[in-house]
Design an enzyme around this catalytic site. Structure first.
Site, mmCIF file in Angstrom:
data_model
loop_
_atom_site.group_PDB
_atom_site.id
_atom_site.type_symbol
_atom_site.label_atom_id
_atom_site.label_comp_id
_atom_site.label_asym_id
_atom_site.label_seq_id
_atom_site.Cartn_x
_atom_site.Cartn_y
_atom_site.Cartn_z
ATOM 1 C CD GLU A 76 11.608 -4.881 6.556
ATOM 2 O OE1 GLU A 76 12.096 -4.013 7.291
ATOM 3 O OE2 GLU A 76 12.296 -5.833 6.108
ATOM 4 C CB CYS A 108 6.812 -0.117 13.012
ATOM 5 S SG CYS A 108 7.026 0.827 11.508
HETATM 6 P P1 NAD Z 1 0.277 -8.786 12.820
HETATM 7 O O1 NAD Z 1 1.555 -9.504 12.824
HETATM 8 O O2 NAD Z 1 -0.740 -9.121 13.829
HETATM 9 O O3 NAD Z 1 -0.440 -8.925 11.410
HETATM 10 C C1 NAD Z 1 0.202 -8.526 10.203
HETATM 11 C C2 NAD Z 1 -0.443 -9.271 9.057
HETATM 12 O O4 NAD Z 1 -0.154 -10.655 9.189
HETATM 13 C C3 NAD Z 1 -1.970 -9.157 9.006
HETATM 14 O O5 NAD Z 1 -2.364 -9.033 7.655
HETATM 15 C C4 NAD Z 1 -2.414 -10.475 9.574
HETATM 16 O O6 NAD Z 1 -3.685 -10.873 9.120
HETATM 17 C C5 NAD Z 1 -1.344 -11.402 9.034
HETATM 18 N N1 NAD Z 1 -1.187 -12.681 9.727
HETATM 19 C C6 NAD Z 1 -1.509 -12.997 11.002
HETATM 20 N N2 NAD Z 1 -1.195 -14.291 11.255
HETATM 21 C C7 NAD Z 1 -0.663 -14.796 10.118
HETATM 22 C C8 NAD Z 1 -0.139 -16.066 9.746
HETATM 23 N N3 NAD Z 1 -0.107 -17.093 10.583
HETATM 24 N N4 NAD Z 1 0.338 -16.215 8.493
HETATM 25 C C9 NAD Z 1 0.333 -15.184 7.619
HETATM 26 N N5 NAD Z 1 -0.167 -13.975 7.910
HETATM 27 C C10 NAD Z 1 -0.648 -13.773 9.146
HETATM 28 O O7 NAD Z 1 0.664 -7.219 12.901
HETATM 29 P P2 NAD Z 1 -0.341 -5.986 12.973
HETATM 30 O O8 NAD Z 1 -0.937 -5.930 14.333
HETATM 31 O O9 NAD Z 1 -1.234 -5.974 11.787
HETATM 32 O O10 NAD Z 1 0.652 -4.772 12.769
HETATM 33 C C11 NAD Z 1 1.362 -4.175 13.803
HETATM 34 C C12 NAD Z 1 2.800 -4.645 13.802
HETATM 35 O O11 NAD Z 1 3.399 -4.313 12.560
HETATM 36 C C13 NAD Z 1 3.651 -3.954 14.852
HETATM 37 O O12 NAD Z 1 4.495 -4.916 15.439
HETATM 38 C C14 NAD Z 1 4.462 -2.946 14.046
HETATM 39 O O13 NAD Z 1 5.671 -2.576 14.644
HETATM 40 C C15 NAD Z 1 4.668 -3.691 12.773
HETATM 41 N N6 NAD Z 1 4.990 -2.802 11.664
HETATM 42 C C16 NAD Z 1 6.263 -2.821 11.187
HETATM 43 C C17 NAD Z 1 6.617 -1.960 10.148
HETATM 44 C C18 NAD Z 1 8.022 -1.949 9.602
HETATM 45 O O14 NAD Z 1 8.231 -1.388 8.533
HETATM 46 N N7 NAD Z 1 8.981 -2.528 10.272
HETATM 47 C C19 NAD Z 1 5.660 -1.095 9.597
HETATM 48 C C20 NAD Z 1 4.363 -1.132 10.109
HETATM 49 C C21 NAD Z 1 4.035 -1.998 11.144
#
Ligand code: NAD
Length: 521
Positions: free
Chosen positions: A292, A326
């Site tokens: 997501e 988001c």
């Molecule tokens: P991010 O992608 O930077 O990180 C999300 C998670 O992924 C963190 O736990 C991070 O440590 C992990 N991660 C980072 N690199 C990784 C890798 N190579 N392999 C596996 N895991 C890895 O996102 P963020 O800054 O934490 O969150 C914000 C984003 O989340 C925004 O884009 C927002 O729109 C989205 N979001 C979407 C929803 C939805 O339901 N669609 C809900 C909440 C947030």
């Protein structure tokens, strides 16, 4: 037997008694800050040589807590512990062999514990990620809702499912778990989304390695305390904190991983989809990925709308939790006839938004979550100065913390960068549309499709939006944030993700596979 699902009510902080409890929880958490939190693998606490500091974004020299910096060893040990707790297919021991009813019992107990710790958990969210009282309280309520809702869904899926009868045969269909999953939540709902993804996986019979965001590892440790309180068997959920790029990659690629439940940015989501699709030596399955991702959500304001309501909806959607949702509105698309009027009313309303320390009850916006986020948003504000007319927002204000005031750019072109890229901060682009249909065309013209809203009194235009506004969650005459579990199953289209619909009746199916048994009589 559990009654019908109901959303957890939000706390009314106008009540002096509720405000007292929240202030007491804030004081308690302030006194507990700076302590070390351990990871949990196979039910045992784990410490590492390297540490991860979680800082208060409103006062970045304040340490909220110290987390562990896990690496390859801890990631692999955690996967092994999860596999052990899952159990062998021929059983009988293991989490996979418990009934849906029994597993649901753990979720009901988790909801009860979170309810008792409601203010305490909210206070950690205030300190660790800068949520205001109302936002923090709503997040804890959502975490409770996920437990209550998925418990009921699991019980439903655990009952005999109807099949077409064939003479001389007796057939049955049952839902069985997948295996060991990796759960990767974002920092912006580090309790609710973490709880939702982990508990849905677990109630379905899977076991989990949980890797929270490095921006919010302490609230993840508080979640594990809840799991301890409900006596979840060792190894069913294993907490591993550490850099996403290192630990995340190891977990996602490992052949023992059966599925990944991820919520976060488009870039990380696509990376995970790609990594998980490559079969590793010894891997006996195709990994399933729930991803997501982001949004570039729009509210369309029509000339037949209640303008005051539209202004209020846009302000709440754009600036709640500093625009770091988001579902946040980052584009207000306004029809030409009311454009100037809307822009003027919006500017006035935005000036009344109070930015400040989120520990105070009367603040509308706290800081953005981190220095990296602060700098990224400020860079977009610089881009915005080239692409639009700055109406409000002076990023110079704010003191030590990562404070960015609510920022509005008017006269932004639909294909401008600030109208296309996810900024994830309190920055709104106002775009002029010729008419309502043009507004829908502009709204759909991004690679995302998460949430959207329209404000109009005209039933024909509402019907058009229902049909043509291509988003997973469409709202009519209300804000585009604040989805409630059970009421607004959540998830988007296109680059917004796999449309898993968290908090909906189909969500648990992503964590299950189906077995059919037909016996000749
Ligand atoms: P991010 O992608 O930077 O990180 C999300 C998670 O992924 C963190 O736990 C991070 O440590 C992990 N991660 C980072 N690199 C990784 C890798 N190579 N392999 C596996 N895991 C890895 O996102 P963020 O800054 O934490 O969150 C914000 C984003 O989340 C925004 O884009 C927002 O729109 C989205 N979001 C979407 C929803 C939805 O339901 N669609 C809900 C909440 C947030």
């Amino acid at each position: 037997m559990a009654g019908a699902f109901r959303n957890e009510p939000f706390t009314n902080f106008r009540s002096a008694a509720m405000a007292r409890q929240m202030n007491a929880a804030i004081s308690r958490v302030a006194a507990e800050m700076g302590r070390e939190c351990r990871c949990v693998i196979g039910g045992r606490p784990v410490t590492t040589a390297g540490k991860l500091l979680s800082l208060n974004p409103a006062r970045p020299n304040e340490v909220v807590g110290i987390a562990q910096q896990c690496g390859k060893d801890e990631a692999e040990t955690a996967l092994a512990a999860a596999a052990d707790a899952f159990g062998a297919v021929a059983g009988p021991a293991g989490w996979r062999h418990k009934t849906m009813q029994v597993r649901a019992g753990y979720l009901f107990r988790a909801a009860a514990v979170m309810r008792r710790r409601r203010f305490y958990l909210a206070a950690w969210l205030i300190y660790e990620i800068g949520k205001t009282w109302g936002e923090a309280d709503a997040e804890v309520a959502e975490a409770i809702d996920f437990c209550e809702y998925y418990a009921r869904q699991a019980i439903r899926l655990g009952t005999p499912q109807p099949l077409t009868r064939v003479a001389g045969e007796r057939s049955a269909l049952c839902y069985i778990p997948l295996g060991v999953g990796v759960v990767i939540p974002p920092w912006n709902f580090p309790l609710a989304i973490l709880t939702g993804m982990a508990m849905s996986a677990v109630v379905a019979g899977n076991t989990v390695v949980l890797k929270p965001s490095s921006e919010a590892p302490i609230i993840a440790a508080k979640f594990m305390d809840v799991m301890m309180a409900i006596r979840l068997p060792p190894g069913v959920i294993n907490l591993v904190t550490g850099p996403g790029a290192l630990v995340g990659d190891i977990l996602v690629q490992h052949p023992a991983t059966r599925f990944v439940a991820f919520t976060g940015s488009k870039a990380t989501g696509l990376h995970i989809v790609e990594f998980a699709s490559k079969s590793q030596p010894g891997q006996p399955w195709i990994k399933r990925v729930i991803a997501e991702m982001g949004g570039k959500d729009a509210i369309i304001v029509d000339d037949e709308a209640d303008l005051a309501a539209a202004v209020e909806g846009v302000v709440q959607s754009a600036y709640g939790f500093q625009g770091q949702k988001c579902s946040a509105c980052s584009r207000a698309i306004v029809t030409a006839k009311v454009y100037e009027q809307f822009v003027q009313q919006l500017s006035e309303r935005v000036r009344s938004v109070r930015v400040g320390q989120p520990t105070a009850a009367d603040v509308h916006m706290g800081p953005v979550v981190s220095r990296a986020q602060f700098e990224k948003v400020r860079e977009y504000i610089d881009v915005g100065r080239q692409e639009g007319r700055l109406l409000t927002g002076d990023p110079a204000q704010g003191g030590d913390g990562y404070f960015i005031p609510p920022t509005v750019f008017a006269d932004v072109a639909p294909r401008a960068r600030i109208a296309q890229e996810e900024i994830f901060g309190p920055v709104l682009a106002v775009i002029k549309a010729e008419d309502f249909a043009d507004g829908i065309r502009i709204a759909n013209d991004t690679e995302y499709g998460l949430t959207g809203a329209v404000y109009t009194r005209n039933p024909k235009k509402i019907a058009l939006a229902r049909r043509a506004f291509h988003v997973g969650n469409l709202y009519v005459n209300r804000k585009c944030t604040g989805a409630l579990v059970g009421a607004h199953p959540f998830g988007g289209f296109n680059m917004s993700g796999t449309n898993a619909k968290a908090g909906g009746p189909d969500y648990l199916l992503h964590f299950l596979q189906v077995k059919t048994v037909s016996e000749k009589r």
